[in-house]
Design a protein around this motif. Structure first.
Motif, mmCIF file in Angstrom:
data_model
loop_
_atom_site.group_PDB
_atom_site.id
_atom_site.type_symbol
_atom_site.label_atom_id
_atom_site.label_comp_id
_atom_site.label_asym_id
_atom_site.label_seq_id
_atom_site.Cartn_x
_atom_site.Cartn_y
_atom_site.Cartn_z
ATOM 1 N N LEU A 151 0.825 -1.210 0.000
ATOM 2 C CA LEU A 151 0.000 0.000 0.000
ATOM 3 C C LEU A 151 0.862 1.264 0.000
ATOM 4 C CD1 LEU A 151 -2.840 -1.005 2.492
ATOM 5 C CD2 LEU A 151 -3.068 -0.622 0.038
ATOM 6 N N ILE A 152 1.931 1.225 0.793
ATOM 7 C CA ILE A 152 2.834 2.384 0.842
ATOM 8 C C ILE A 152 3.460 2.629 -0.522
ATOM 9 C CG2 ILE A 152 5.037 3.182 1.780
ATOM 10 C CD1 ILE A 152 4.233 1.800 4.421
ATOM 11 N N ALA A 153 3.822 1.554 -1.224
ATOM 12 C CA ALA A 153 4.417 1.696 -2.554
ATOM 13 C C ALA A 153 3.442 2.342 -3.531
ATOM 14 C CB ALA A 153 4.856 0.317 -3.071
ATOM 15 N N VAL A 154 2.160 1.966 -3.452
ATOM 16 C CA VAL A 154 1.135 2.551 -4.327
ATOM 17 C C VAL A 154 0.958 4.040 -4.037
ATOM 18 C CG1 VAL A 154 -1.331 2.533 -4.876
ATOM 19 C CG2 VAL A 154 -0.082 0.382 -4.697
ATOM 20 N N VAL A 155 0.916 4.399 -2.763
ATOM 21 C CA VAL A 155 0.744 5.814 -2.378
ATOM 22 C C VAL A 155 1.954 6.633 -2.812
ATOM 23 C CG1 VAL A 155 0.546 7.387 -0.414
ATOM 24 C CG2 VAL A 155 -0.778 5.268 -0.451
ATOM 25 N N ASN A 156 3.178 6.118 -2.600
ATOM 26 C CA ASN A 156 4.389 6.839 -3.007
ATOM 27 C C ASN A 156 4.431 7.053 -4.510
ATOM 28 O OD1 ASN A 156 5.371 7.084 -0.418
ATOM 29 N ND2 ASN A 156 6.557 5.169 -0.504
ATOM 30 N N GLU A 157 3.977 6.060 -5.258
ATOM 31 C CA GLU A 157 3.969 6.191 -6.731
ATOM 32 C C GLU A 157 3.014 7.299 -7.164
ATOM 33 O OE1 GLU A 157 3.048 3.445 -10.700
ATOM 34 O OE2 GLU A 157 2.973 2.571 -8.684
#
Length: 385
Positions: free
Chosen positions: A27-33
């Protein structure tokens, strides 16, 4: 049990897979992207947020599905265990076993704490249970026992730090008692001290120490002393020499174990706490006792013999403390009321069998069932194993 183990391994693999792909990291990776896209092109905020919402929803659904799969497997596994093991653990337990004897159980627990080195807990428990005030029953815990175990744990603590002096002093004070029990503790301590000096490259000091302390053990440990003296020649490469076993890593643990065992033996106590042994044996015996209890319940029968197990319980060697004698005539196990008796010829039978052989007349001669010699019950002696 093999089926349960295989199912458990499957659940463990699924759980490991979840841990490998941490949901929060995804989820963090999706938000950072999405954040990086907005920074690069502020005008794309609406489309980026819309795409982020879809990605979060998709990731959340995937995580939920994975957890549901693991939860479903756990539920099935739990139901399978409940279905397989339907026995009631309380069914064979005698709830009145310690009626009017609670003080014995409390004293056993208090002594267990003391024997484990938890002296404050043991003292507090003893006082709270009023064990120390049971003078009339002779069940008070003497202060000497506590002081002796304090000394034992102090010496063990020194051994853990490779300080052998307190243990050596104790072994010398009790040398005669240790010798009567054929203990090798004192020699092993001197041996360890000798090796410590060699490892510290104090060769001359080690030789002088050996001359001073090994002389009293020459008769019993000749070969081992010879090996210790010869290993001096290989100290620079002892790990690849025929004497590499002299410097094993667990030698210190062996000394601690031997010291604790001999210390308890001189006190007339077992190495392990009686409470620990009782719980260990009870755990080993419980499955068989539950099975027997369920069979008796189904057949509406009861075990009629007191102080005797309805089935034989196989025990490990470290939980066997008494020899067991089975009468060769009656095939029954000896008890306090029916002890083993040795006849004049040396053969042993139980007392009840002896009475049957002599037909109740202790002065009447009868032939031993195992040899031609005649014997009389009055000549038989009680045997203690």
């Amino acid at each position: 049990m093999d089926t349960f183990i295989k199912d458990y391994d499957k659940i463990l693999k699924k759980h490991s897979a979840l841990e490998t792909n941490d949901p929060l990291d995804r989820l963090i990776a999706v938000v950072n992207e999405a954040r990086e896209k907005i920074r690069a092109d502020p005008s794309s905020v609406n489309t980026s947020l819309a795409a982020l919402g879809k990605s979060v929803k998709s990731a959340s659904q995937t995580i939920s599905d994975e957890h549901k799969e693991v939860q479903s497997a756990l539920t099935k596994y739990s139901k399978a265990i409940d279905k397989k093991f339907t026995a009631e653990a309380m069914s064979p337990i005698n709830l009145h076993a310690f009626d009017n004897r609670q003080h014995i159980l409390r004293k056993t627990i208090a002594l267990h704490y003391i024997r484990q080195g938890n002296f404050e807990i043991g003292d507090t428990f003893a006082k709270a249970s009023r064990v120390l005030s049971v003078k009339e029953a002779g069940l008070d815990i003497p202060d000497t026992i506590r002081h002796q175990f304090v000394e034992m744990f102090d010496i063990v603590a020194s051994l853990k730090e490779n300080n052998l002096e307190p243990a050596l002093q104790w072994a010398k004070r009790h040398g005669n008692e240790l010798e009567k029990r054929s203990s090798t503790l004192e020699f092993k301590l001197h041996r360890q001290k000798f090796l410590q000096l060699l490892e510290a490259r104090q060769t001359q000091e080690a030789i002088a120490y050996a001359r001073e302390n090994f002389k009293d053990f020459g008769a019993r440990h000749t070969q081992e002393i010879a090996r210790l003296m010869c290993c001096i020649l290989y100290m620079d490469r002892i790990n690849s020499s025929p004497y590499s076993d002299l410097t094993t890593a667990n030698s210190s643990d062996d000394i601690q174990h031997m010291f604790t065992r001999d210390f308890c033996r001189l006190l007339g106590l077992s190495y392990e706490s009686p409470l620990y042994v009782s719980l260990t044996v009870g755990t080993q015996a419980l499955p068989k006792i539950i099975k027997v209890a369920s069979i008796m319940k189904a057949k509406k029968t009861e075990w009629s013999q007191e102080s005797e197990m309805p089935v034989e319980i196989p025990l490990t060697d470290d939980t066997k403390f008494h020899s067991i004698f089975a009468c060769p005539v009656s095939k029954e196990q000896a008890t306090e009321e029916n002890p083993p008796m040795m006849m004049a010829c040396g053969h042993v039978v139980c007392k009840e069998s002896l009475n049957k052989l002599c037909r109740g007349n202790t002065t009447q001669r009868f032939k031993c069932p195992y040899c031609p010699i005649e014997a009389m019950a009055s000549q038989a002696k009680n045997v203690y194993f």
